[in-house]
Design an enzyme around this catalytic site. Structure first.
Site, short mmCIF file in Angstrom:
data_model
loop_
_atom_site.label_atom_id
_atom_site.label_comp_id
_atom_site.label_asym_id
_atom_site.label_seq_id
_atom_site.Cartn_x
_atom_site.Cartn_y
_atom_site.Cartn_z
N HIS A 1 0.88 -1.20 0.00
CA HIS A 1 0.00 0.00 0.00
C HIS A 1 0.90 1.23 0.00
O HIS A 1 1.50 1.57 1.03
CB HIS A 1 -0.91 0.01 1.24
CG HIS A 1 -1.83 1.20 1.31
ND1 HIS A 1 -3.17 1.07 1.59
CD2 HIS A 1 -1.61 2.52 1.15
CE1 HIS A 1 -3.73 2.26 1.60
NE2 HIS A 1 -2.80 3.17 1.33
N HIS B 1 1.55 5.38 -1.71
CA HIS B 1 1.17 6.55 -2.51
C HIS B 1 2.43 7.15 -3.13
O HIS B 1 3.34 7.55 -2.40
CB HIS B 1 0.50 7.61 -1.63
CG HIS B 1 -0.75 7.12 -0.98
ND1 HIS B 1 -2.00 7.26 -1.54
CD2 HIS B 1 -0.95 6.43 0.19
CE1 HIS B 1 -2.91 6.71 -0.75
NE2 HIS B 1 -2.30 6.19 0.30
N LYS C 1 -9.41 -0.49 -5.72
CA LYS C 1 -9.44 0.17 -4.42
C LYS C 1 -10.79 0.82 -4.15
O LYS C 1 -11.29 1.59 -4.96
CB LYS C 1 -8.34 1.24 -4.39
CG LYS C 1 -8.33 2.10 -3.15
CD LYS C 1 -7.71 1.39 -1.96
CE LYS C 1 -7.87 2.22 -0.71
NZ LYS C 1 -6.70 2.23 0.14
N HIS D 1 -10.45 0.96 1.92
CA HIS D 1 -10.22 1.98 2.95
C HIS D 1 -11.39 1.86 3.92
O HIS D 1 -12.50 2.30 3.64
CB HIS D 1 -10.14 3.39 2.36
CG HIS D 1 -9.84 4.43 3.39
ND1 HIS D 1 -8.61 5.04 3.50
CD2 HIS D 1 -10.58 4.90 4.43
CE1 HIS D 1 -8.62 5.88 4.55
NE2 HIS D 1 -9.81 5.81 5.13
N HIS E 1 -4.47 -0.62 5.82
CA HIS E 1 -4.01 0.15 6.98
C HIS E 1 -4.91 -0.04 8.22
O HIS E 1 -5.56 0.88 8.70
CB HIS E 1 -3.83 1.63 6.67
CG HIS E 1 -4.89 2.25 5.79
ND1 HIS E 1 -6.23 2.11 6.01
CD2 HIS E 1 -4.78 3.00 4.68
CE1 HIS E 1 -6.89 2.76 5.07
NE2 HIS E 1 -6.04 3.31 4.25
N ASP F 1 1.60 2.59 3.52
CA ASP F 1 0.75 3.78 3.35
C ASP F 1 1.60 5.05 3.40
O ASP F 1 1.14 6.09 3.85
CB ASP F 1 -0.37 3.82 4.41
CG ASP F 1 -1.46 4.81 4.04
OD1 ASP F 1 -1.50 5.26 2.89
OD2 ASP F 1 -2.26 5.15 4.93
C1 NCD Z 1 -3.50 9.05 2.14
C2 NCD Z 1 -3.06 10.08 1.13
O1 NCD Z 1 -2.45 11.09 1.52
O2 NCD Z 1 -3.28 9.90 -0.07
N1 NCD Z 1 -3.48 9.65 3.46
C3 NCD Z 1 -3.37 8.99 4.62
O3 NCD Z 1 -3.46 9.63 5.67
N2 NCD Z 1 -3.16 7.70 4.67
C4 NCD Z 1 -4.83 8.52 1.79
C5 NCD Z 1 -5.17 7.24 2.51
O4 NCD Z 1 -4.55 6.21 2.30
O5 NCD Z 1 -6.13 7.27 3.29
ZN ZN Z 2 -3.16 5.12 1.75
#
Ligand code: NCD
Ligand code: ZN
Length: 346
Positions: free
Chosen positions: A14, A16, A100, A137, A175, A248
């Site tokens: 996971h 970003h 997702k 999520h 998460h 995450d």
């Molecule tokens: C994530 C993001 O910034 O894209 N933020 C987070 O707090 N984890 C989005 C997510 O995974 O919920």
């Molecule tokens: Zn995330």
């Protein structure tokens, strides 16, 4: 005492990466240690079609430094308009590894998420048929529900009904932040996995709120009380194949975090393995770090573990940078609040 630990090269289930200058700035931080990662689709606009995923994948590979090897595993952002045929074709071709689900408004860039779960039933049935995992999520967005209860309520109100309505659907609870989530996963033998982040194994809500508000510890789902953090540590270090690493790691530039309305997201790509080694060592579970970081995830996603290995070495505290410079400004690195003695041997 163990001073060296060799494990299969880890993956991040996971992650970003964003796009453009932020992508270029953060990608090496992941690719240095991880062979593969499940790439979250919450760009603006989101990655909703197979074509979007193919284009985004190409941009990630173009941003990868030449001396690094890394495989992005793409995901599609489920909307009420998602076409089951597009998902099926993208999964069959190997382009897309998962879909997702964001409840509309649950987190950063989730405005296009699902409001009416009946509208996505057809896609979910197709996914169950082809074995394509749904990454969830797991938070309700009902304003009446306290933010610290949103995961537990999601399990009862949304997740359990979806799993009953679409038997055979393979689900990753993303998460995980609560003992309730850990208990739910443990109670269901098949088709259910969960990612756990680095930071949720370390921080509690006190880290965010005691002694002044600490925006760099704010993420969603928000960290809970110590009892929940401890349940996550127990799950992650247990060796149970249903739990695996999803950092995450979610970069936001400092000005967008250090604000009257700061973004949710913790950036931990750079020091995740050092943090995890510390947590697992403390639990007397270093021998189970490989399962959590390198074996359980590929098993759930029906992929082979990586053939290469990495070696973690214990020594004097490692100096990590406080911030990573990117073309869109500095990104603060997760501070676990204790010294990190383990480093990845280069
Ligand atoms: C994530 C993001 O910034 O894209 N933020 C987070 O707090 N984890 C989005 C997510 O995974 O919920
Ligand atoms: Zn995330």
């Amino acid at each position: 005492m163990t001073q060296r630990l060799t494990i299969r090269r880890p993956d991040d289930w996971h992650l970003h990466l964003r796009d453009g200058a932020m992508l270029a700035g953060v990608l090496p931080e992941t690719a240095r240690d991880f062979a593969r990662a499940i790439i979250m689709p919450n760009l603006v606009p989101p990655v909703v079609t197979a074509q979007d995923a193919a284009d985004y994948r190409a941009r990630i590979l173009a941003a990868l430094p030449e001396d690094m090897a890394f495989t992005p595993l793409m995901t599609l952002y489920l909307t009420e308009e998602t076409d089951p045929k597009d998902v099926a074709a993208a999964h069959a071709s190997g382009l897309v590894s998962a879909v997702k689900l964001y409840p509309a408004g649950a987190t950063t860039n989730s405005a296009s998420g699902v409001q009416d779960f009946d509208k996505v039933r057809g896609v979910l049935e197709t996914m169950a048929g082809i074995g394509c995992p749904l990454c969830v999520h797991g938070e309700v967005t009902d304003p009446e529900v306290d933010i610290f209860d949103r995961e537990a309520v999601f399990i009862d109100r949304v997740l359990d009904p979806i799993r009953r309505a679409v038997p055979g659907l393979r689900v990753v609870m993303e998460h995980l932040t609560t003992a309730d989530g850990v208990d739910y996963v443990r109670a269901h033998e098949t088709g259910l996995g969960a990612t756990i982040t680095t930071h949720h194994l370390i921080i509690t809500r006190n880290h965010i709120l005691v002694g002044g508000i600490k925006p760099h510890y704010y993420c969603l789902p928000v960290a809970k009380r110590a009892r929940h953090r401890d349940a996550l540590v127990a799950a992650a270090t247990s060796g149970d194949a249903r739990f695996f690493l999803g950092t995450d790691s979610a970069p936001h530039s400092d000005p967008t975090k250090e604000s009257a309305c700061g973004c949710a997201g913790i950036f931990s790509a750079t020091n995740t393995l050092s943090c995890l080694a510390e947590v697992f060592e403390r639990e007397g579970a270093l021998d189970r770090l490989e399962a959590f970081a390198s074996l359980n995830g590929p098993a759930f996603y029906r992929l082979a573990p990586n053939a290469e290995t990495i070696t973690l070495v214990k020594g004097a505290p490692v100096a990590f940078p406080d911030k990573i410079a990117t073309g869109v400004g500095p990104v603060t690195l997760f501070d676990p609040g204790f010294p990190l003695h383990w480093r990845v041997e280069r």
